[in-house]
Design an enzyme around this catalytic site. Structure first.
Site, PDB file in Angstrom:
ATOM      1  CG  PHE A 121      -1.746   1.172   1.340  1.00  0.00           C
ATOM      2  CD1 PHE A 121      -3.000   1.255   0.549  1.00  0.00           C
ATOM      3  CD2 PHE A 121      -1.436   2.228   2.557  1.00  0.00           C
ATOM      4  CE1 PHE A 121      -3.634   2.421   1.076  1.00  0.00           C
ATOM      5  CE2 PHE A 121      -2.383   3.427   2.748  1.00  0.00           C
ATOM      6  CZ  PHE A 121      -3.454   3.150   1.886  1.00  0.00           C
ATOM      7  CG  LEU A 123      -1.270   7.747   1.890  1.00  0.00           C
ATOM      8  CD1 LEU A 123      -2.110   8.284   0.569  1.00  0.00           C
ATOM      9  CD2 LEU A 123      -2.105   7.507   2.800  1.00  0.00           C
ATOM     10  CD  GLU A 125       3.794  11.215  -2.653  1.00  0.00           C
ATOM     11  OE1 GLU A 125       4.276  12.436  -2.558  1.00  0.00           O
ATOM     12  OE2 GLU A 125       3.330  10.756  -3.589  1.00  0.00           O
ATOM     13  NE  ARG A 270      18.043 -13.295  38.186  1.00  0.00           N
ATOM     14  CZ  ARG A 270      19.279 -13.403  37.735  1.00  0.00           C
ATOM     15  NH1 ARG A 270      19.682 -14.820  37.156  1.00  0.00           N
ATOM     16  NH2 ARG A 270      20.081 -12.648  38.165  1.00  0.00           N
ATOM     17  CD  GLN A 338      13.280  -1.722  35.078  1.00  0.00           C
ATOM     18  OE1 GLN A 338      13.272  -1.508  33.941  1.00  0.00           O
ATOM     19  NE2 GLN A 338      14.046  -1.453  35.927  1.00  0.00           N
ATOM     20  N   GLY A 341      15.458  -7.813  34.325  1.00  0.00           N
ATOM     21  CA  GLY A 341      16.673  -7.012  34.686  1.00  0.00           C
ATOM     22  C   GLY A 341      17.586  -6.945  33.667  1.00  0.00           C
ATOM     23  N   GLY A 342      18.922  -7.174  33.907  1.00  0.00           N
ATOM     24  CA  GLY A 342      19.961  -7.023  32.826  1.00  0.00           C
ATOM     25  C   GLY A 342      19.528  -8.098  31.613  1.00  0.00           C
ATOM     26  CD  GLU A 365      -2.612   0.798   8.741  1.00  0.00           C
ATOM     27  OE1 GLU A 365      -2.588  -0.258   7.876  1.00  0.00           O
ATOM     28  OE2 GLU A 365      -3.691   1.298   8.396  1.00  0.00           O
ATOM     29  CB  THR A 367       1.481   9.676  14.503  1.00  0.00           C
ATOM     30  OG1 THR A 367       0.816  10.710  14.443  1.00  0.00           O
ATOM     31  CG2 THR A 367       2.587   9.391  13.417  1.00  0.00           C
TER      32      THR A 367
HETATM   33  C1  LIG Z   1       7.951   0.353   9.452  1.00  0.00           C
HETATM   34  C2  LIG Z   1       7.237   1.293   8.694  1.00  0.00           C
HETATM   35  C3  LIG Z   1       6.094   0.702   7.904  1.00  0.00           C
HETATM   36  C4  LIG Z   1       5.256   1.623   7.133  1.00  0.00           C
HETATM   37  N1  LIG Z   1       4.549   0.965   6.239  1.00  0.00           N
HETATM   38  C5  LIG Z   1       3.876   1.775   5.349  1.00  0.00           C
HETATM   39  C6  LIG Z   1       3.196   1.205   4.273  1.00  0.00           C
HETATM   40  O1  LIG Z   1       3.044   0.135   4.056  1.00  0.00           O
HETATM   41  N2  LIG Z   1       2.585   2.222   3.416  1.00  0.00           N
HETATM   42  C7  LIG Z   1       2.477   3.575   3.648  1.00  0.00           C
HETATM   43  O2  LIG Z   1       2.021   4.365   2.929  1.00  0.00           O
HETATM   44  N3  LIG Z   1       3.121   4.364   4.816  1.00  0.00           N
HETATM   45  C8  LIG Z   1       3.833   3.410   5.661  1.00  0.00           C
HETATM   46  N4  LIG Z   1       4.583   3.623   6.685  1.00  0.00           N
HETATM   47  C9  LIG Z   1       4.494   5.212   6.891  1.00  0.00           C
HETATM   48  C10 LIG Z   1       3.646   5.465   8.080  1.00  0.00           C
HETATM   49  O3  LIG Z   1       2.404   5.340   7.979  1.00  0.00           O
HETATM   50  C11 LIG Z   1       4.237   7.256   8.290  1.00  0.00           C
HETATM   51  O4  LIG Z   1       5.375   6.989   8.724  1.00  0.00           O
HETATM   52  C12 LIG Z   1       3.284   7.831   9.708  1.00  0.00           C
HETATM   53  O5  LIG Z   1       2.119   7.844   8.621  1.00  0.00           O
HETATM   54  C13 LIG Z   1       3.675   9.160   9.884  1.00  0.00           C
HETATM   55  O6  LIG Z   1       4.124   9.981   8.742  1.00  0.00           O
HETATM   56  P1  LIG Z   1       5.586  10.732   8.856  1.00  0.00           P
HETATM   57  O7  LIG Z   1       6.498   9.568   9.056  1.00  0.00           O
HETATM   58  O8  LIG Z   1       5.650  11.354   7.617  1.00  0.00           O
HETATM   59  O9  LIG Z   1       5.705  11.654  10.052  1.00  0.00           O
HETATM   60  P2  LIG Z   1       4.773  13.185   9.902  1.00  0.00           P
HETATM   61  O10 LIG Z   1       3.629  13.222   9.406  1.00  0.00           O
HETATM   62  O11 LIG Z   1       6.064  14.070   9.379  1.00  0.00           O
HETATM   63  O12 LIG Z   1       4.927  13.573  11.453  1.00  0.00           O
HETATM   64  C14 LIG Z   1       6.069  13.555  12.232  1.00  0.00           C
HETATM   65  C15 LIG Z   1       5.657  13.960  13.842  1.00  0.00           C
HETATM   66  O13 LIG Z   1       4.696  15.006  13.685  1.00  0.00           O
HETATM   67  C16 LIG Z   1       3.536  14.641  14.323  1.00  0.00           C
HETATM   68  N5  LIG Z   1       2.255  15.367  13.717  1.00  0.00           N
HETATM   69  C17 LIG Z   1       2.099  15.354  12.269  1.00  0.00           C
HETATM   70  N6  LIG Z   1       1.025  16.279  11.966  1.00  0.00           N
HETATM   71  C18 LIG Z   1       0.529  16.712  13.192  1.00  0.00           C
HETATM   72  C19 LIG Z   1      -0.840  17.412  13.521  1.00  0.00           C
HETATM   73  N7  LIG Z   1      -1.496  17.982  12.769  1.00  0.00           N
HETATM   74  N8  LIG Z   1      -0.745  17.299  14.865  1.00  0.00           N
HETATM   75  C20 LIG Z   1      -0.120  16.911  15.791  1.00  0.00           C
HETATM   76  N9  LIG Z   1       1.155  16.339  15.483  1.00  0.00           N
HETATM   77  C21 LIG Z   1       1.177  16.208  14.347  1.00  0.00           C
HETATM   78  C22 LIG Z   1       3.186  13.318  14.153  1.00  0.00           C
HETATM   79  O14 LIG Z   1       2.468  12.758  15.021  1.00  0.00           O
HETATM   80  C23 LIG Z   1       4.724  12.808  14.332  1.00  0.00           C
HETATM   81  O15 LIG Z   1       4.914  12.740  15.530  1.00  0.00           O
HETATM   82  C24 LIG Z   1       5.385   2.847   7.326  1.00  0.00           C
HETATM   83  C25 LIG Z   1       6.266   3.489   8.378  1.00  0.00           C
HETATM   84  C26 LIG Z   1       6.930   2.608   8.980  1.00  0.00           C
HETATM   85  C27 LIG Z   1       8.127   3.239   9.927  1.00  0.00           C
END
Ligand SMILES: Cc1cc2nc3c(=O)[nH]c(=O)nc-3n(C[C@H](O)[C@H](O)[C@H](O)COP(=O)(O)OP(=O)(O)OC[C@H]3O[C@@H](n4cnc5c(N)ncnc54)[C@H](O)[C@@H]3O)c2cc1C
Length: 380
Positions: A121, A123, A125, A270, A338, A341-342, A365, A367
Site C-alpha cells: 500500500f 500512500l 511519500e 529467577r 524490567q 533485569g539485565g 497507519e 501516529t
Molecule cells: C516500518 C514502517 C512501515 C510503514 N508502512 C507503510 C506502508 O506500507 N504504506 C504507507 O503508505 N506508509 C507506511 N509507513 C509510513 C507511516 O504510515 C508514516 O510514517 C506515518 O503515517 C507518519 O508519517 P511521517 O513519518 O511522515 O511523519 P510526519 O507526518 O512528518 O509526523 C512527524 C511527527 O509530527 C506529528 N504530527 C504531524 N502532523 C501533526 C498534527 N496535525 N498534529 C499533531 N502532531 C502532528 C506526528 O504525530 C509525528 O509525531 C510505514 C512506516 C514505518 C516506519
C-alpha cells in the site's frame, strides 16, 4: 467480551501454527532480516491473507473480529510477520473488496486473498505521511501506441512489502488543481517497468518485514488498473485505515502478550533474595498491571471490530483501540524488560526484540497524535 466457538477455533489453529513454525525462528529472522516466505504461505493456507474477504473471492469469509484474533496470534509469534499479513488484509484486500470492479477482483483480489500474491500500500511519500493530501507522485493519462493508460512518476516512502510484494495500491495526483479531489488510486504490479525499489530501510525493529522506498520512473500501467474513479483516491486510501487501525492495535496486543508471557515465566524461575522474583510484591504488581493493560486493550479492539462487523461506523473506536493498544504495548514491553533485569537488555531473551518491534505501532497507519486528532474530531 467472550469469543464465539468459531473464533476460538480460528484462534487455536493460528496459535498452533505460529507457535510451532514462526515464534521459534523470529529472533533469527530479525538478526538476518530474513523474509519468511515459506511460513507466510503456511499462514495463507490457514486463511490469514484475506480473512474478511468473502469465500466467493477466495477469502476466508470471516470477519474483523477474526482478523483481530488472528493478527494478535501472529504478532505474539513475530511482529514483523504480523505487519506483512496485516497490510495484505487491511488496507490492501479491504480496499479491493470495497472499490475494485469484478474484473479487478478476479485478477488481483483472488490471488491476494488466497496468498498467491502479496499486496503493498503506497500512500506515504518522503515529505508527507500524516498529511495524506499533500502527495507529489503524479499519474498522467496517456493514450499512444505504447500505452493506453497512465504514466506514474514520484517517490513513495516506508512501503511495507514494497520489495517482496507482487502488487501495490498506489495513490497519485491526477489533477493538481483539484487538490484533495485530484488524487486517484492505481493497481501497480511490482514487476511493471519503472517500479523501482530504491532502498530498503535499516529499521529499529521488524527486520523480517521489508520497508522500501519506491521510485516510480515513467511507470506505465493500463487504464484498467485505475481503482474506482479518478479523484476518489484519498477517499479510497482513508477507507482502508479503519480496519487497518484495528489490525495494528491487535498486533500491539500480540507483541505485548508475548513480552508479558516471557516475563511471567522468567519471574517464576529467577531467584533473588531466596525466592522466585514473582514472589516479591513489586514484581507481582508489575505483572498484574501488565496483564490488566493487555486485557483492556484487547477489549477495546474487539469492541471496535464488532462494530465494524455490524456495519456501524467505528472511526473513533478504531482510533481509540489503536492509540490505547500501541501506547500500552510500549509500556508493557518496557515493563517486561524490567522484570528480566539485565537479561532484558540483551538479545538472548525475546523481550529486547519485541520492545524494538512494537515501537512502530505508535507510528504507522497514523501516529498517536493523528489518532488523538480523529478522536477529538469525533467529540466535536
Ligand atoms: C516500518 C514502517 C512501515 C510503514 N508502512 C507503510 C506502508 O506500507 N504504506 C504507507 O503508505 N506508509 C507506511 N509507513 C509510513 C507511516 O504510515 C508514516 O510514517 C506515518 O503515517 C507518519 O508519517 P511521517 O513519518 O511522515 O511523519 P510526519 O507526518 O512528518 O509526523 C512527524 C511527527 O509530527 C506529528 N504530527 C504531524 N502532523 C501533526 C498534527 N496535525 N498534529 C499533531 N502532531 C502532528 C506526528 O504525530 C509525528 O509525531 C510505514 C512506516 C514505518 C516506519
Amino acid at each position: 467480551m467472550q469469543l464465539s466457538e468459531d473464533h476460538r477455533a480460528v484462534q487455536d489453529a493460528v496459535r498452533a501454527y505460529v507457535q510451532g513454525e514462526i515464534a521459534p525462528h523470529a529472533a533469527r529472522w530479525d538478526k538476518e532480516a530474513h523474509f519468511p516466505a515459506a511460513e507466510l504461505k503456511g499462514l495463507a493456507a490457514l486463511g490469514c491473507y484475506g480473512v474478511a474477504v468473502p469465500t466467493e473471492w477466495d477469502g476466508a469469509g470471516l470477519d474483523y473480529l477474526a482478523l483481530a484474533v488472528i493478527l494478535e496470534e501472529i504478532a505474539a509469534g513475530d511482529g514483523a510477520t504480523s505487519t506483512v499479513v496485516s497490510v495484505n488484509n487491511c488496507p490492501v484486500c479491504s480496499i479491493m473488496m470495497a472499490w475494485a470492479n469484478d474484473a479487478q477482483k478476479a485478477q488481483w483480489l483472488r490471488p491476494l486473498a488466497r496468498g498467491d500474491m502479496l499486496g503493498a500500500f503506497c500512500l506515504t511519500e518522503p515529505h508527507v505521511g500524516s498529511q495524506a493530501d499533500g502527495l507529489k507522485t503524479t499519474a498522467v493519462r496517456v493514450s499512444d501506441s505504447e500505452c493506453d493508460g497512465y504514466v506514474l512518476n514520484g517517490v513513495k516512502q516506508f512501503i511495507t512489502s514494497g520489495k517482496n510484494g507482487d502488487v501495490a495500491i498506489v495513490m497519485a495526483v491526477t489533477d493538481k488543481a483539484a487538490g484533495k479531489r485530484g488524487i486517484s488510486t492505481f493497481l501497480v504490479p511490482t514487476h511493471a517497468p519503472g517500479y523501482i525499489v530504491a532502498r530498503i530501510e535499516d529499521k529499529m525493529g521488524q527486520h523480517a518485514s521489508d520497508t522500501a522506498q519506491i521510485l516510480f520512473e515513467n511507470c506505465r500501467i493500463p487504464a484498467a488498473n485505475l481503482l474506482g474513479e479518478e479523484g476518489q483516491g484519498l477517499k479510497i486510501a482513508l477507507s482502508g485505515l479503519e480496519g487497518g487501525r484495528i489490525g495494528i492495535a491487535a498486533q500491539s496486543v500480540g507483541m505485548a502478550r508475548a513480552a508479558f508471557e516471557a516475563a511471567l515465566q522468567y519471574a517464576k524461575e529467577r531467584v533473588a533474595f531466596g525466592k522466585p522474583i514473582f514472589e516479591h510484591q513489586a514484581v507481582q504488581f508489575r505483572l498484574g498491571e501488565m496483564a490488566m493493560q493487555i486485557e483492556a486493550a484487547r477489549q477495546l479492539i474487539h469492541h471496535a471490530a464488532s462494530l465494524k462487523d455490524a456495519g456501524v461506523p467505528c472511526l473513533k473506536e478504531a482510533a481509540m483501540a489503536k492509540l490505547f493498544a500501541s501506547e500500552m504495548a510500549e509500556r508493557v514491553c518496557s515493563a517486561a524488560i524490567q522484570v528480566f533485569g539485565g537479561y532484558g537488555y540483551v538479545s538472548d531473551f525475546p523481550v529486547e526484540r519485541i520492545y524494538r518491534d512494537v515501537r512502530v505501532c505508535q507510528i504507522y497507519e497514523g501516529t498517536s497524535d493523528v489518532q488523538k486528532i480523529l478522536i477529538g474530531r469525533a467529540l466535536a
